[in-house]
Scaffold this active site. Sequence first.
Site, PDB file in Angstrom:
ATOM      1  N   ALA A  37       0.821  -1.210   0.000  1.00  0.00           N
ATOM      2  CA  ALA A  37       0.000   0.000   0.000  1.00  0.00           C
ATOM      3  C   ALA A  37       0.859   1.266   0.000  1.00  0.00           C
ATOM      4  CB  ALA A  37      -0.930  -0.023   1.209  1.00  0.00           C
ATOM      5  N   HIS A  38       0.195   2.382  -0.044  1.00  0.00           N
ATOM      6  CA  HIS A  38       0.913   3.663  -0.162  1.00  0.00           C
ATOM      7  C   HIS A  38       1.802   3.955   1.049  1.00  0.00           C
ATOM      8  CE1 HIS A  38      -3.126   5.774   1.131  1.00  0.00           C
ATOM      9  NE2 HIS A  38      -2.797   4.814   1.947  1.00  0.00           N
ATOM     10  N   ASN A  39       2.979   4.486   0.736  1.00  0.00           N
ATOM     11  CA  ASN A  39       3.920   4.963   1.758  1.00  0.00           C
ATOM     12  C   ASN A  39       4.541   3.869   2.610  1.00  0.00           C
ATOM     13  OD1 ASN A  39       1.707   7.413   1.453  1.00  0.00           O
ATOM     14  ND2 ASN A  39       3.833   8.066   1.520  1.00  0.00           N
TER      15      ASN A  39
END
Lengths: 352, 352, 352
Positions: C252-254
Amino acid sequence: MTAAGLRAPASAVSGAAYTLKELAARFDLNVHGDGNFIIHGVASLAEAGPQQLGFLANPRYRNQLAATRAGAVVLRADDAALCTMPALIARDPYVAFAKIAALFEPKPAATPGVHASAVVEAGAQISASASIGALCVIAADAVIDAGAILGPGCIIGPRCRVGAATRLVARITLVADVVLGQRVLIHPGAVLGADGFGIAFDRDHWIKVPQLGGVRIGDDCEIGANTTIDRGALGDTVLEEDVRLDNQIQIAHNVVIGAHTAMAGCAAVAGSARIGRYCLIGGGAGILGHLELADRITVTARTLVTHSLTTAGEYSSGTPVQENRAWRRNAARYKHLDDLARRLQVLEKEKK
Amino acid sequence: MTAAGLRAPASAVSGAAYTLKELAARFDLNVHGDGNFIIHGVASLAEAGPQQLGFLANPRYRNQLAATRAGAVVLRADDAALCTMPALIARDPYVAFAKIAALFEPKPAATPGVHASAVVEAGAQISASASIGALCVIAADAVIDAGAILGPGCIIGPRCRVGAATRLVARITLVADVVLGQRVLIHPGAVLGADGFGIAFDRDHWIKVPQLGGVRIGDDCEIGANTTIDRGALGDTVLEEDVRLDNQIQIAHNVVIGAHTAMAGCAAVAGSARIGRYCLIGGGAGILGHLELADRITVTARTLVTHSLTTAGEYSSGTPVQENRAWRRNAARYKHLDDLARRLQVLEKEKK
Amino acid sequence: MTAAGLRAPASAVSGAAYTLKELAARFDLNVHGDGNFIIHGVASLAEAGPQQLGFLANPRYRNQLAATRAGAVVLRADDAALCTMPALIARDPYVAFAKIAALFEPKPAATPGVHASAVVEAGAQISASASIGALCVIAADAVIDAGAILGPGCIIGPRCRVGAATRLVARITLVADVVLGQRVLIHPGAVLGADGFGIAFDRDHWIKVPQLGGVRIGDDCEIGANTTIDRGALGDTVLEEDVRLDNQIQIAHNVVIGAHTAMAGCAAVAGSARIGRYCLIGGGAGILGHLELADRITVTARTLVTHSLTTAGEYSSGTPVQENRAWRRNAARYKHLDDLARRLQVLEKEKK
């Protein structure tokens, strides 16, 4: 990391700039401090620079406020006292930040018209204001509505419709009988309208049960990368409006998902399950076939739902993570938990 | 749902029509009532109209029989008494229905020949009766047999073979050394023949273990959307005939799956596991590497199989879904289950 | 299996041949027996023929040594006594075998230049030594470095960079703001740089939180088929060097993944989690958002990590697989485990 540092910050790309006053008026916020302060982009508190707006939504990041180099911040009234720079005060700083960030988002370049390399069968109805990217394939009886954007490599199969202002980012496959509403956003690798998994056992081998239904996606839905949504066996698989699906989610045939429900990555819903409105389904959660979930059900990550849930609330399954040796000992006991409970009953009876 | 109601029922498309008498003769069924009754399509009991055939296979839908608008129904002899309309009597109504539904399924339009936009390397052997869709890419040493249908955007890599009458719906990737049998059906986004996950730890970093094997898929297999089947490291990954895989399944290198085994969505099999014939693997189930599962093993949804299973039967792992606060209390106790069992033993000993 | 037996063994393709002496010198191994023995390929002990090299790394395959038809073997010094044929002695036979096998791996045919069917926007910077396959799409502001190989059907979006000698096997999508290091290997269907799942609830509906960050992939990473790695919301999603991801993984993001960490198929990492260096994440394991895992953490298959792990070691969750009826009884008791523990406490107190 040789790859590091190659890229300018994304927000630097747009060139947009707004005063805090303008933003407050636009999104119904209050200004704290200098309303004429100009912001040129957005960033996290940790990474923001002096021309950027940061945000404080989660109280556990409150201590970052002292250290941030952000030129301005959006936060709750309660936190404004902590704030030495200009700020925007919001009831929900995360929502406010989302709306402000959208102003700085580079919009996908999409020229109306059909790219020369796209393969469009005769008969396909494509709005003049739609944009069809390189190497798309569009079937004869497909319909692409006004302002729709198809990035490169999308396949739009028979009897599919892409609603107005809907965007398929790249390499989406609509197999057949898929109808998308307006302002839908779908990410690469998603497959909608593939056959549901319908097989019947005929004495000593499987036969395929024809999958004759379709998929209907309501307005304002978002569908993540490599997510799959199968067509119905008979009747349709349905997402009502504003359903939000993350990546690698599997939605089987004839599932119905109520409006405003959100599902995190790798969740899976088996055939003919019906999920209510405003549900939150955690990452990797599973819902067995033919179940019903009421409105406003929350299912935590990796939970397997094995019976219908009729009351709004939060539901879970699973066991906690532990150091492996401790876990092994406990897991070994789990195999005899029923026996253990019976032995306890024996002791209790002897007591009396 | 602005998207609703746009689409005519799929079964209306085909224009086919059959009398019950014809269907009974064709599929070895018995007629109950008017054998000259004509059906024009199939549907569920809940949705069928007066020209359509519904079916009753699951007893829990028996109460729909009174309310259905279906013109005719296929059901078990036991249920025929409940039935006021013409009917077909079947030993297995679901199987009968599947066969009848197939008569009304719109067949994919597939003209023999190679679409002008496809990229076929010199040397590829493509049967004159095969159909190669738009924007396919076919390697020099690939073979496409008679009657095979490749929908748009398929990539057929080096040393791959697509068997006779096999259909790749759209955007399937056969990476290298993949051999498909006859009448195989593969759904979009599936990737067969990618490298297995072979890495060896060399002091302080990973080195790749070359993946030199292939993939062999038997006749009549079906493979779901976005499913991945890796090539073997040495030797092949194998699906025997009539294996049925749903969407987003992961089959690692050198796995062997026996004939007639079916696996539901998001199941995963780790490297070199061997699964028997006629197994049923539930959705999201996992099977660790190098294990063996005997024939006729059923594994329920989300079970993790951590040792070989040598006896036919049904196997499970996991914990039941509960309201979150109750679950939290139980999960906290699970961390000390071994301790709890020891304390029970102490009490039992003191008793004696 | 009609598909069987169609394919020559992969190692027969390369035509390469080496004496044991040459291999020993090249990879710092010792020769046991005839150093002039020539090998023409590699295989498992079970399948190797008289011109091939087998290997014995796992002691449980030791009994295969007597029966193998392999012409030569690579093994540990301890096992050399068991060995009647010429052999190579290695500290780590699996690592040695991996290096030797690489000599026999057919290299992908990749001619420098851009395939005539690729769609390259004006402005894209493509090294003269890079190879761009059929039907690739490359955005105006993308960069493809020296010796990079893009197989057929790759999409390289805005502000993406493919590092030197990096290989995208086929049909990879780099959506936007993705920077790949050198010698990265990515398998088909992978999607990097799609929007992270950022939504904010605005009274009665969701609004999208713009995803403005990118993805940075370090040198020597490998990324499996149909794996997804989302762009950051603000700031980037990062894989440091030599990270190895199997198929169908969701990042997922980051998320930040430390160097030399490996993750098996279907694992998933939620937003903003930070995973250390040299971690091993088992198949289907899940890591919740915002957690931190220290270096050298091992997480077993299907474990859900629900809190940060600060100490190197092995961690697990879940329950053991059992015959279904036994499992049902135990699972039913799990729902009352807290009650059971309390009842035990009552008995213990009464005892005193």
